[in-house]
Design an enzyme around this catalytic site. Structure first.
Site, PDB file in Angstrom:
ATOM      1  N   GLU A   1       0.822  -1.224   0.000  1.00 35.07           N
ATOM      2  CA  GLU A   1       0.000   0.000   0.000  1.00 35.07           C
ATOM      3  C   GLU A   1       0.857   1.275   0.000  1.00 35.07           C
ATOM      4  OE1 GLU A   1      -2.912  -0.480  -0.711  1.00 35.07           O
ATOM      5  OE2 GLU A   1      -3.725  -2.233   0.313  1.00 35.07           O
TER       6      GLU A   1
ATOM      7  N   HIS B   1      -2.873   2.456   8.327  1.00 32.91           N
ATOM      8  CA  HIS B   1      -3.983   1.691   7.748  1.00 32.91           C
ATOM      9  C   HIS B   1      -4.178   0.420   8.563  1.00 32.91           C
ATOM     10  CE1 HIS B   1      -6.394  -0.691   5.056  1.00 32.91           C
ATOM     11  NE2 HIS B   1      -5.418  -1.542   4.833  1.00 32.91           N
TER      12      HIS B   1
ATOM     13  N   HIS C   1      -7.500  -2.785   9.856  1.00 37.61           N
ATOM     14  CA  HIS C   1      -8.778  -3.453   9.570  1.00 37.61           C
ATOM     15  C   HIS C   1      -9.576  -3.647  10.867  1.00 37.61           C
ATOM     16  CE1 HIS C   1      -6.233  -5.704   6.233  1.00 37.61           C
ATOM     17  NE2 HIS C   1      -6.420  -4.430   5.924  1.00 37.61           N
TER      18      HIS C   1
ATOM     19  N   GLU D   1     -18.001  12.227  22.204  1.00 29.00           N
ATOM     20  CA  GLU D   1     -16.644  12.630  21.823  1.00 29.00           C
ATOM     21  C   GLU D   1     -16.354  12.572  20.327  1.00 29.00           C
ATOM     22  OE1 GLU D   1     -13.515  13.522  23.767  1.00 29.00           O
ATOM     23  OE2 GLU D   1     -15.304  14.370  24.700  1.00 29.00           O
TER      24      GLU D   1
ATOM     25  N   HIS E   1     -12.997  -3.165   3.541  1.00 25.32           N
ATOM     26  CA  HIS E   1     -11.553  -3.390   3.681  1.00 25.32           C
ATOM     27  C   HIS E   1     -11.018  -2.859   5.022  1.00 25.32           C
ATOM     28  CE1 HIS E   1      -7.357  -3.673   1.750  1.00 25.32           C
ATOM     29  NE2 HIS E   1      -7.219  -3.406   3.030  1.00 25.32           N
TER      30      HIS E   1
HETATM   31  P1  13P Z   1       0.813  -5.420   3.163  1.00 20.63           P
HETATM   32  O1  13P Z   1       1.180  -6.710   3.865  1.00 20.63           O
HETATM   33  O2  13P Z   1       1.403  -5.354   1.771  1.00 20.63           O
HETATM   34  O3  13P Z   1       1.154  -4.220   4.010  1.00 20.63           O
HETATM   35  O4  13P Z   1      -0.761  -5.421   2.935  1.00 20.63           O
HETATM   36  C1  13P Z   1      -1.648  -5.501   4.026  1.00 20.63           C
HETATM   37  C2  13P Z   1      -2.917  -4.797   3.796  1.00 20.63           C
HETATM   38  O5  13P Z   1      -3.604  -4.461   4.741  1.00 20.63           O
HETATM   39  C3  13P Z   1      -3.338  -4.485   2.416  1.00 20.63           C
HETATM   40  O6  13P Z   1      -4.334  -3.521   2.396  1.00 20.63           O
HETATM   41 ZN    ZN Z   2      -5.534  -3.556   4.261  1.00 19.82          ZN
END
Ligand code: 13P
Ligand code: ZN
Length: 271
Positions: free
Chosen positions: A116, A139, A141, A169, A210
């Site tokens: 990414e 980033h 999840h 908040e 995602h």
């Molecule tokens: P990477 O292992 O390449 O960082 O990818 C993980 C991910 O969350 C892709 O969106």
């Molecule tokens: Zn990801």
């Protein structure tokens, strides 16, 4: 030369990734972080003239030439970073051509930066254009934010309003709201460009089905933004199928904005 393993930025990366893993935000290799470092500080730990490897990035990052980042590796598990930072993290500098990353430390097993990287570097450029203090793109999840993208309309105004109304908040922490991308193929320049476009206006961008991107001046601030969205998403997912008895109104949100002098998305309220 000081020992890199004592560097505050390395310790911070280890601590934050361990924390994120334990919160369930980063299963397997899920998630990635890039953190812009101060050249003089890095120079206390590494010989900046010693480039270990050159890795093509696949896109041009002109505005970031000469900038140094500590970045998570592709395919690497957040779970393992704390005990083995040298294989799981890398320190890169964007070379003079703008399209090459010079590896200064890390990925000792031959690894490389996150898939990414386009979304990260393009987002750094966007955030720096509106806030020169920005240093971090993160980033991950997180479960409830992700669950919410399955059941909530993915419209920026509607999603932001719902998150703001889950707990008092929310609007205080992210008065600028939450940007949204539709489902897209990850790890591409296209999703990088789309994320960076949103980052001109938002510090938080949700990727449908995602995860989420956050931006901030340091790891704490960025983590805190994502943590607050996730907390609001938990509230939503816990109560979405129950009758609401008490709610935060648009008038309540406006009163919070007044009290905390928020520069907020007034067009997201129905007043
Ligand atoms: P990477 O292992 O390449 O960082 O990818 C993980 C991910 O969350 C892709 O969106
Ligand atoms: Zn990801």
């Amino acid at each position: 030369m000081k020992n890199i393993f004592d560097a505050p930025f390395l310790k911070e990366m280890c601590a934050v990734t361990a924390n994120m893993y334990r919160l369930g935000w980063d299963e397997r290799n899920g998630g990635n972080i890039s953190y812009m470092l101060d050249e003089n500080e890095v120079g206390e730990y590494l010989d900046l003239a010693d480039v270990i490897r050159e890795i093509p990035t696949g896109f041009e990052a002109k505005e970031l030439i000469g900038k140094i980042f500590i970045v998570t590796g592709t395919g690497k598990y957040f779970k393992n970073i704390e005990n083995d930072p040298e294989n799981n993290l890398g320190i890169i500098r964007i070379a003079r051509d703008g399209v090459t990353a010079e590896l200064l430390w890390g990925w000792a097993d031959g690894g490389q930066f996150t898939s990414e990287l386009p979304a990260h570097l393009m987002s750094h450029t966007s955030r720096l254009s509106v806030n020169p203090e920005n240093r971090v793109i993160m980033h991950c999840h997180p479960d409830y934010t992700l669950a919410m993208t399955q059941v909530h309309e993915m419209d920026e105004r509607k999603l932001t309003r719902t998150l703001w109304k889950q707990m008092t908040e929310s609007i205080v922490v992210f008065p600028d709201g939450v940007g949204v991308l539709p489902w897209m193929v990850c790890g591409t320049n296209e999703i990088g460009e789309a994320t960076a476009e949103k980052m001109k206006r938002y510090r938080l961008v949700v990727w449908t089905l995602h995860g989420i991107y956050g931006a901030g001046k340091d790891l704490d601030e960025t983590f805190g933004l994502i943590e607050t969205v996730e907390k609001a998403a938990i509230q939503y997912m816990l109560t979405a199928n129950l009758p609401k008895v008490n709610i935060i109104t648009d008038e309540n949100l406006a009163a919070l904005a007044k009290r905390f002098e928020l520069d907020y998305r007034k067009d997201f309220l129905n007043l």
